[in-house]
Scaffold this motif. Structure first.
Motif, mmCIF file in Angstrom:
data_model
loop_
_atom_site.group_PDB
_atom_site.id
_atom_site.type_symbol
_atom_site.label_atom_id
_atom_site.label_comp_id
_atom_site.label_asym_id
_atom_site.label_seq_id
_atom_site.Cartn_x
_atom_site.Cartn_y
_atom_site.Cartn_z
ATOM 1 N N GLU A 76 48.669 41.851 8.479
ATOM 2 C CA GLU A 76 47.618 41.089 9.144
ATOM 3 C C GLU A 76 46.266 41.769 8.979
ATOM 4 N N TYR A 77 45.222 40.959 9.108
ATOM 5 C CA TYR A 77 43.849 41.463 8.969
ATOM 6 C C TYR A 77 43.015 40.999 10.146
ATOM 7 N N ASP A 78 42.232 41.914 10.687
ATOM 8 C CA ASP A 78 41.243 41.591 11.711
ATOM 9 C C ASP A 78 39.927 42.228 11.318
ATOM 10 N N ALA A 79 38.828 41.469 11.425
ATOM 11 C CA ALA A 79 37.510 42.013 11.118
ATOM 12 C C ALA A 79 37.245 43.237 11.982
ATOM 13 N N GLY A 80 36.756 44.299 11.382
ATOM 14 C CA GLY A 80 36.488 45.531 12.105
ATOM 15 C C GLY A 80 37.660 46.497 12.130
ATOM 16 N N ARG A 81 38.845 45.982 11.828
ATOM 17 C CA ARG A 81 40.038 46.818 11.811
ATOM 18 C C ARG A 81 40.645 46.894 10.411
ATOM 19 N N GLY A 82 40.517 45.847 9.655
ATOM 20 C CA GLY A 82 41.099 45.816 8.325
ATOM 21 C C GLY A 82 42.558 45.391 8.355
ATOM 22 N N ASP B 189 48.034 28.894 15.653
ATOM 23 C CA ASP B 189 47.234 28.086 16.565
ATOM 24 C C ASP B 189 46.847 26.784 15.856
ATOM 25 N N PRO B 190 46.868 25.655 16.560
ATOM 26 C CA PRO B 190 46.469 24.393 15.918
ATOM 27 C C PRO B 190 45.052 24.407 15.359
ATOM 28 N N ALA B 191 44.217 25.319 15.840
ATOM 29 C CA ALA B 191 42.846 25.407 15.338
ATOM 30 C C ALA B 191 42.693 26.436 14.225
ATOM 31 N N ALA B 192 43.778 27.014 13.746
ATOM 32 C CA ALA B 192 43.687 28.015 12.674
ATOM 33 C C ALA B 192 42.873 27.453 11.512
ATOM 34 N N LEU B 193 41.944 28.255 11.011
ATOM 35 C CA LEU B 193 41.003 27.769 10.006
ATOM 36 C C LEU B 193 41.683 27.238 8.748
ATOM 37 N N VAL B 194 42.816 27.825 8.370
ATOM 38 C CA VAL B 194 43.476 27.362 7.154
ATOM 39 C C VAL B 194 43.882 25.894 7.252
ATOM 40 N N MET C 200 47.861 34.314 1.123
ATOM 41 C CA MET C 200 46.985 34.732 2.211
ATOM 42 C C MET C 200 46.377 33.491 2.846
ATOM 43 N N ILE C 201 46.388 33.437 4.171
ATOM 44 C CA ILE C 201 45.834 32.292 4.890
ATOM 45 C C ILE C 201 44.896 32.767 6.001
ATOM 46 N N ALA C 202 43.917 31.925 6.328
ATOM 47 C CA ALA C 202 42.970 32.202 7.408
ATOM 48 C C ALA C 202 43.575 31.751 8.731
ATOM 49 N N THR C 203 43.591 32.626 9.736
ATOM 50 C CA THR C 203 44.280 32.318 10.996
ATOM 51 C C THR C 203 43.383 32.293 12.230
ATOM 52 N N GLU C 204 42.107 32.590 12.092
ATOM 53 C CA GLU C 204 41.237 32.563 13.269
ATOM 54 C C GLU C 204 41.227 31.163 13.869
ATOM 55 N N PRO C 205 41.470 31.031 15.199
ATOM 56 C CA PRO C 205 41.508 29.699 15.819
ATOM 57 C C PRO C 205 40.121 29.242 16.254
ATOM 58 N N VAL C 206 39.410 28.573 15.360
ATOM 59 C CA VAL C 206 38.072 28.092 15.682
ATOM 60 C C VAL C 206 37.765 26.904 14.789
ATOM 61 N N TYR D 209 43.275 37.097 9.191
ATOM 62 C CA TYR D 209 44.079 36.597 8.076
ATOM 63 C C TYR D 209 45.514 37.085 8.192
ATOM 64 N N LEU D 210 46.377 36.318 7.574
ATOM 65 C CA LEU D 210 47.787 36.685 7.447
ATOM 66 C C LEU D 210 48.110 36.693 5.962
#
Length: 354
Positions: free
Chosen positions: A35-41, A56-61, A140-146, A155-156
């Motif tokens: 997994e990836y988080d901004a600021g943590r890598g 999350d249903p709002a996951a960016l991917v 790789m997929i984008a997972t941020e819920p927004v 990301y995952l």
């Protein structure tokens, strides 16, 4: 970063009759995830039991298609060893796709180590029959819920494995190609050279039209002139014209195929002149009718080399050959698969042992 190996509670039943294996229908017991988080890598690298993800249903991917993937294979060789074919090139391309799609890159050495460790654990899943292999799908997929058009902050990344049967179960058979000048795959400046899902989603409708025309694949023309050959739906494409091998140049609208690159290297060693240039569809039809066009073939991970026997464009159809693969097509197929499966030497260092 260390890789945690999570316990496997139970194993799946494998298809024992390898002639029944089909592409992408069965998956192994385990998968690699990080997994990836901004600021943590990148963090939490692990090999875990194969299982669904919770998103999350709002996951960016799911809304803006920020996603990339790769495709490569592991091969069971005659001495029972397992080998990959040019995996470093797939990982480099994975990172090029990531850059184009505003996604974080992976550490290439670490990613190869993770891939190899996953295959070592799943070695029993690598089939043994002629032409079979273990297909590898890094994703790789984008997972941020927004809800908002922007690069994700989370990301995952994962790798799944699928044992696949021989692509040509009845022998190397020429395919029929429908040429699309109404629909285009990508435009200059777009995402054509990235291996991202949106490119493939955009190709689906034209593929159904090709099927209605009795064809197996779509040949895409350029988006500007609707005249120059680019690539086939799931393959790069090459033409043996006037004794030369001609293929579309890499200018951002087609995939930089690793099989394509390997085939061009082998053909050059066989004495063929390679020409990367824009080739008009009218020249292909004229060449087929005059005999200047001797062979055509696609290249890709799944097919390796796929002979083309027919092109249909508007109300015209031309055929190549006598219903069998051309001599160069067959020679290239046998040479490349011979290297992959260890039947012939690998002078290029393309084979990566597990």
């Amino acid at each position: 970063m260390d890789i945690e190996i999570l316990p496997l509670a139970e194993k799946k039943s494998r298809i024992e009759n390898e002639s029944e294996l089909v592409f992408g229908k069965q998956f192994t017991d385990r998968m690699f995830v990080m997994e990836y988080d901004a600021g943590r890598g990148w963090h939490s690298a692990r090999i875990q039991p194969y299982a669904p993800f919770s998103l999350d249903p709002a996951a960016l991917v799911l809304h803006y298609a920020q996603e990339i993937f790769e495709g490569l294979k592991a091969f069971r060789r005659r001495d029972e060893s397992i080998a990959l074919f040019r995996p470093e090139e797939n990982i480099k391309r994975f990172n090029r796709s990531a850059r184009r799609m505003c996604m974080p890159e992976v550490d290439e050495a670490f990613f190869l180590r993770a891939l190899k460790e996953l295959i070592r654990l799943e070695a029993d899943w690598v089939p043994r029959s002629e032409g079979t292999s273990l297909y590898i799908r890094p994703t790789m997929i984008a997972t941020e819920p927004v809800l908002g058009v922007k690069p994700s902050s989370r990301y995952l990344c994962y790798i799944i494995l699928s044992p696949v049967g021989a692509y040509y179960k009845g022998g190397l058979s020429p395919v029929k190609i429908w040429v699309s000048d109404e629909y285009v795959r990508v435009s200059p400046g777009g995402t054509g050279e990235a291996k991202t899902g949106g490119n493939y989603a955009a190709s689906l409708y034209a593929s159904t039209v090709a099927s209605r025309h009795g064809c197996d694949q779509v040949l895409w023309l350029d988006a500007v002139h609707r005249r120059y050959v680019e690539e086939v739906g799931s393959m790069n494409i090459c033409f043996v014209l006037d004794g030369k091998i001609i293929t579309s140049p890499l200018k951002g609208t087609i995939l930089d195929g690793i099989t394509r690159r390997s085939i061009l290297a082998l053909a050059g060693e066989m004495g063929y002149e390679i020409e990367e240039r824009a080739l008009a569809i009218d020249e292909i039809f004229e060449g087929a009718e005059s005999g200047r066009l001797e062979e055509a073939f696609g290249t890709g991970t799944a097919v390796v080399v796929s002979p083309v026997g027919q092109f249909t464009y508007r109300d015209r159809t031309v055929s190549l050959g006598d219903g069998r693969p051309g001599p160069l097509t067959l020679r290239l197929y046998e040479t490349l698969t011979g290297i992959q499966y260890g039947r012939i030497p690998d002078p290029h260092g393309w084979v990566e042992p597990i």
